[in-house]
Design a protein around this motif. Sequence first.
Motif, PDB file in Angstrom:
ATOM      1  N   SER A  13      14.500 -42.483  28.632  1.00 52.92           N
ATOM      2  CA  SER A  13      14.558 -42.629  27.080  1.00 52.92           C
ATOM      3  C   SER A  13      16.124 -41.766  26.362  1.00 52.92           C
ATOM      4  N   GLY A  14      16.189 -41.681  25.204  1.00 52.86           N
ATOM      5  CA  GLY A  14      17.456 -41.297  25.248  1.00 52.86           C
ATOM      6  C   GLY A  14      17.302 -41.535  23.348  1.00 52.86           C
ATOM      7  N   PRO A  15      18.582 -41.311  22.284  1.00 48.06           N
ATOM      8  CA  PRO A  15      18.929 -41.943  21.397  1.00 48.06           C
ATOM      9  C   PRO A  15      19.098 -43.596  21.148  1.00 48.06           C
ATOM     10  N   SER A  16      18.626 -43.731  20.120  1.00 45.30           N
ATOM     11  CA  SER A  16      19.304 -45.637  19.595  1.00 45.30           C
ATOM     12  C   SER A  16      20.580 -45.731  19.830  1.00 45.30           C
ATOM     13  N   GLY A  17      20.943 -46.032  21.642  1.00 42.18           N
ATOM     14  CA  GLY A  17      22.759 -46.357  21.121  1.00 42.18           C
ATOM     15  C   GLY A  17      23.051 -45.699  22.860  1.00 42.18           C
ATOM     16  N   CYS A  18      21.999 -44.805  23.368  1.00 41.63           N
ATOM     17  CA  CYS A  18      22.930 -44.444  24.334  1.00 41.63           C
ATOM     18  C   CYS A  18      22.698 -45.314  24.836  1.00 41.63           C
ATOM     19  N   GLY A  19      22.476 -46.869  25.510  1.00 44.60           N
ATOM     20  CA  GLY A  19      22.672 -46.855  26.180  1.00 44.60           C
ATOM     21  C   GLY A  19      21.630 -47.626  27.107  1.00 44.60           C
ATOM     22  N   LYS A  20      20.135 -47.406  26.847  1.00 48.41           N
ATOM     23  CA  LYS A  20      19.089 -47.265  27.752  1.00 48.41           C
ATOM     24  C   LYS A  20      18.425 -48.518  28.234  1.00 48.41           C
ATOM     25  N   ASN A  21      19.289 -49.463  27.803  1.00 46.45           N
ATOM     26  CA  ASN A  21      18.411 -50.847  28.715  1.00 46.45           C
ATOM     27  C   ASN A  21      19.437 -51.416  29.203  1.00 46.45           C
ATOM     28  N   LEU A  96       3.142 -55.639  41.418  1.00 48.27           N
ATOM     29  CA  LEU A  96       3.577 -56.767  41.807  1.00 48.27           C
ATOM     30  C   LEU A  96       5.787 -55.434  42.167  1.00 48.27           C
ATOM     31  N   TYR A  97       5.388 -55.005  41.556  1.00 47.96           N
ATOM     32  CA  TYR A  97       6.339 -53.348  41.788  1.00 47.96           C
ATOM     33  C   TYR A  97       5.507 -52.005  42.376  1.00 47.96           C
ATOM     34  N   LYS A  98       6.271 -51.205  43.187  1.00 53.47           N
ATOM     35  CA  LYS A  98       6.092 -49.788  43.930  1.00 53.47           C
ATOM     36  C   LYS A  98       7.107 -49.250  42.412  1.00 53.47           C
ATOM     37  N   LYS A  99       7.722 -49.015  41.584  1.00 56.56           N
ATOM     38  CA  LYS A  99       8.080 -48.637  40.761  1.00 56.56           C
ATOM     39  C   LYS A  99       7.882 -48.779  39.101  1.00 56.56           C
ATOM     40  N   VAL A 100       6.790 -48.604  38.675  1.00 52.64           N
ATOM     41  CA  VAL A 100       6.786 -48.763  37.357  1.00 52.64           C
ATOM     42  C   VAL A 100       7.443 -47.786  36.436  1.00 52.64           C
ATOM     43  N   ALA A 101       9.235 -48.562  35.422  1.00 52.72           N
ATOM     44  CA  ALA A 101       9.694 -48.322  34.123  1.00 52.72           C
ATOM     45  C   ALA A 101       9.523 -48.099  32.952  1.00 52.72           C
ATOM     46  N   MET A 102       9.188 -47.075  32.208  1.00 48.63           N
ATOM     47  CA  MET A 102       8.782 -47.563  30.391  1.00 48.63           C
ATOM     48  C   MET A 102      10.335 -46.660  29.713  1.00 48.63           C
ATOM     49  N   VAL A 103      10.957 -47.869  29.229  1.00 48.65           N
ATOM     50  CA  VAL A 103      12.461 -47.485  28.479  1.00 48.65           C
ATOM     51  C   VAL A 103      11.347 -47.353  27.505  1.00 48.65           C
ATOM     52  N   ILE A 104      11.679 -45.861  26.305  1.00 45.66           N
ATOM     53  CA  ILE A 104      11.094 -45.819  25.044  1.00 45.66           C
ATOM     54  C   ILE A 104      11.448 -44.658  24.473  1.00 45.66           C
ATOM     55  N   GLU A 105      11.193 -44.775  23.416  1.00 47.03           N
ATOM     56  CA  GLU A 105      11.857 -43.284  23.145  1.00 47.03           C
ATOM     57  C   GLU A 105      11.167 -42.050  22.689  1.00 47.03           C
ATOM     58  N   VAL A 106      11.985 -40.879  22.052  1.00 46.96           N
ATOM     59  CA  VAL A 106      11.798 -39.898  22.683  1.00 46.96           C
ATOM     60  C   VAL A 106      10.114 -39.046  22.385  1.00 46.96           C
ATOM     61  N   ASN A 107       9.223 -39.897  21.687  1.00 48.71           N
ATOM     62  CA  ASN A 107       7.792 -38.979  21.439  1.00 48.71           C
ATOM     63  C   ASN A 107       6.850 -39.943  22.401  1.00 48.71           C
ATOM     64  N   GLY A 108       7.335 -41.006  22.312  1.00 46.12           N
ATOM     65  CA  GLY A 108       6.476 -41.331  23.610  1.00 46.12           C
ATOM     66  C   GLY A 108       6.328 -41.021  25.019  1.00 46.12           C
ATOM     67  N   MET A 151      22.008 -41.109  13.341  1.00 47.92           N
ATOM     68  CA  MET A 151      22.738 -39.919  13.654  1.00 47.92           C
ATOM     69  C   MET A 151      22.024 -39.183  13.512  1.00 47.92           C
ATOM     70  N   LYS A 152      20.867 -38.787  12.516  1.00 50.98           N
ATOM     71  CA  LYS A 152      20.058 -37.526  12.421  1.00 50.98           C
ATOM     72  C   LYS A 152      19.211 -37.489  12.719  1.00 50.98           C
ATOM     73  N   THR A 153      18.548 -38.848  13.085  1.00 53.11           N
ATOM     74  CA  THR A 153      16.859 -39.314  14.300  1.00 53.11           C
ATOM     75  C   THR A 153      17.786 -38.789  15.552  1.00 53.11           C
ATOM     76  N   ALA A 154      19.354 -39.397  15.645  1.00 50.88           N
ATOM     77  CA  ALA A 154      19.901 -39.489  17.658  1.00 50.88           C
ATOM     78  C   ALA A 154      20.209 -37.336  17.563  1.00 50.88           C
ATOM     79  N   GLU A 155      19.972 -36.851  17.057  1.00 45.78           N
ATOM     80  CA  GLU A 155      20.713 -35.715  17.494  1.00 45.78           C
ATOM     81  C   GLU A 155      18.959 -35.009  16.910  1.00 45.78           C
ATOM     82  N   GLU A 156      18.159 -34.964  16.409  1.00 42.89           N
ATOM     83  CA  GLU A 156      17.207 -34.766  16.296  1.00 42.89           C
ATOM     84  C   GLU A 156      16.396 -35.318  18.093  1.00 42.89           C
ATOM     85  N   GLU A 157      16.167 -36.546  18.226  1.00 41.88           N
ATOM     86  CA  GLU A 157      16.004 -36.932  19.636  1.00 41.88           C
ATOM     87  C   GLU A 157      16.854 -36.382  20.811  1.00 41.88           C
TER      88      GLU A 157
END
Length: 186
Positions: A13-21, A96-108, A151-157
């Motif tokens: 995870s990471g702030p929106s705009g950090c390129g996580k996907n 299907l896979y050995k490793k499971v990735a979740m790309v999610i926001e900070v609280n989750g 930006m405020k949300t990103a900073e909190e994250e």
Amino acid sequence: MANENTGRLLIISGPSGCGKNTVYDALALRDKEIGQTVSATTRKPRDGERDGVDYYFITEEDFLNKINNNEFVEHVHYATNYYGTLRSEIDRVLKLYKKVAMVIEVNGALNIKKMYPEAVSVFLMPPSKEVLVERINCRGTMDADELARRMKTAEEEMQKSCEYDYVVVNDVLENAVEEIYNILNL
Ligand code: 5GP
């Protein structure tokens, strides 16, 4: 459900705009043992997004029913929509896979980490505030208020990054991917 015997959980995870996907997509090309959960959301699909691939796009009524039926391993209300990871998704990916990735926001992400302390959590950090502004406003259509709000949300994250196992700076994509690959394959 995932544990040390059935597979390995990765939370990105990471702030929106950090390129996580983008980072996840490149990681999946590098590591063929990894698969991603598809989240459910009440958000409307954006152009090009496909149901069952990018998200399970469901109604709010459906989402609330699934909460009541305890079908989510975590869920949040983020911006104006619900997002959640279905238990059935983790099981599906683990078949299907050995490793499971979740790309999610900070609280989750932090909720999942509490439930599954053995999960590996990675916070993706943008290299600078300027780059974050650029990425958040990449379509160039955002008004000043919306940009300031995001930006405020990103900073909190970003303030919560210390609660993750690893912080990876997403400056050069290949380096960030290599770093996460090495973390997973220690
Ligand atoms: P977007 O609407 O831009 O696709 O996603 C908004 C935010 O919700 C992103 O930070 C995304 O990673 C996050 N997100 C997507 N799916 C889930 C989920 O299942 N659970 C949580 N907690 N966050 C999610």
